[in-house]
Design an enzyme around this catalytic site. Structure first.
Site, PDB file in Angstrom:
ATOM      1  N   CYS A  88       0.520  -1.329   0.054  1.00  0.00           N
ATOM      2  CA  CYS A  88       0.256   0.378  -0.194  1.00  0.00           C
ATOM      3  C   CYS A  88       0.861   0.952  -0.361  1.00  0.00           C
ATOM      4  O   CYS A  88       1.568   1.166   0.981  1.00  0.00           O
ATOM      5  CB  CYS A  88      -0.931   0.082   1.054  1.00  0.00           C
ATOM      6  N   CYS A 103      -1.381   3.564  -6.256  1.00  0.00           N
ATOM      7  CA  CYS A 103      -1.722   3.140  -5.545  1.00  0.00           C
ATOM      8  C   CYS A 103      -2.004   1.867  -6.011  1.00  0.00           C
ATOM      9  O   CYS A 103      -2.093   1.610  -6.900  1.00  0.00           O
ATOM     10  CB  CYS A 103      -3.058   3.337  -5.306  1.00  0.00           C
TER      11      CYS A 103
HETATM   12  N1  DGL Z   1      -3.957   0.915  -2.172  1.00  0.00           N
HETATM   13  C1  DGL Z   1      -3.233   1.432  -1.441  1.00  0.00           C
HETATM   14  C2  DGL Z   1      -2.729   2.749  -2.089  1.00  0.00           C
HETATM   15  O1  DGL Z   1      -1.324   1.574  -2.537  1.00  0.00           O
HETATM   16  C3  DGL Z   1      -4.335   2.223  -1.145  1.00  0.00           C
HETATM   17  C4  DGL Z   1      -5.851   2.792  -1.108  1.00  0.00           C
HETATM   18  C5  DGL Z   1      -7.101   2.916   0.072  1.00  0.00           C
HETATM   19  O2  DGL Z   1      -7.060   4.134  -0.386  1.00  0.00           O
HETATM   20  O3  DGL Z   1      -7.460   2.560   0.756  1.00  0.00           O
HETATM   21  O4  DGL Z   1      -2.436   3.164  -1.486  1.00  0.00           O
END
Ligand code: DGL
Length: 261
Positions: free
Chosen positions: A73, A187
């Site tokens: 993330c 993301c």
């Molecule tokens: N998957 C997360 C990232 O790589 C973000 C998703 C969210 O905003 O929860 O930033």
């Protein structure tokens, strides 16, 4: 260090990283933890989010006993990597926007950064840009709505192409510069939408994510990646709609993560 690889994200985005890890290490045992009670992370306040990420990862490590934690993330990594490394005794691999590889291949020197609102604004991201892409124009696009589209996709609902188009449109609008030829998917949810994003781009562009780089890093840190399936996935809220989506990526055993108050 015999435990599985633990992948952590706010929601389903880490599955794009799980896919890269499986390509590199088909026999690795993996489990997954997501904080779906607090997803999306990109719109949360930094101070409370930082403490929450550490608490959830501590609980997940306790439950899963992994050999390595992959923070799949960008929003969590650009905020809480230091805190996590202090709080945990196992190695922690983070995910940050792939600015460096993007700058290495962009010919027009105009790169798009598609990420959450939090990630596009973080000092960590600014430093990456200054260190690796100081000669490039970076068009930053906060595309938090795409997070929900990816979540819906894993729940079996096709993405809404109008919403995708709207999110992408700032990338193609700069009239007085060279066109964007490379887009960083900053993301982990967004690689799950790549076929749709590719179809909506007015001209072909390079879509760059961090999956391969993370897999290579995990291989350096945890060389024993042949101990078979794990398949558990931990959630902080009900995952009823996501079971089939997780199963497609080899995570078939749901479990609720209990956080100490
Ligand atoms: N998957 C997360 C990232 O790589 C973000 C998703 C969210 O905003 O929860 O930033």
């Amino acid at each position: 260090m015999a435990g599985p690889v633990l992948i952590f994200d706010s929601g389903v985005g880490g599955l794009s990283v799980a896919r890269s890890l499986r390509q590199h290490f088909p026999d690795a045992a993996m489990c997954y933890a997501c904080d779906n009670a607090w997803m999306p992370y990109g719109l949360r306040d930094d101070v409370t989010l930082s403490a929450r990420i550490v608490a959830v990862c501590q609980a997940a490590v306790q439950a899963c006993q992994p050999s390595v934690l992959v923070v799949a993330c960008n929003t969590a990594s650009t905020l809480a990597l230091d805190g996590l490394r202090k709080a945990l005794t196992i190695p922690v691999v983070g995910t940050v926007p792939a600015i460096k590889p993007a700058a290495a291949i962009s010919r027009t020197r105009h790169i798009g950064l598609l990420a959450t609102r939090a990630t596009v604004g973080r000092p960590y991201t600014q430093k990456l840009i200054e260190s690796f892409a100081s000669d490039c124009i970076i068009t930053r696009v906060a595309a938090d709505k795409l997070v929900l589209e990816a979540e819906a996709l894993l729940g079996g609902i096709s993405p809404n192409t109008e919403r995708l188009q709207q999110a992408l449109s700032p990338l193609w609008q700069a009239a007085d510069t060279q066109p964007v030829d490379t887009v960083v998917l900053g993301c982990t949810h967004f690689p799950l939408l790549k076929p749709w994003l590719e179809a909506l781009a007015p001209t072909p562009v390079n879509w760059i994510d961090s999956g391969d780089a993370i897999a290579r890093r995990v291989g350096q840190i945890a060389p024993v990646l042949k101990n078979g399936q794990d398949g558990r996935f931990f959630t902080t809220a009900s995952a009823d709609t996501l079971g089939q989506g997780f199963a497609q990526y080899g995570f078939c055993i749901p479990s609720r993560l209990e956080l100490s108050a």
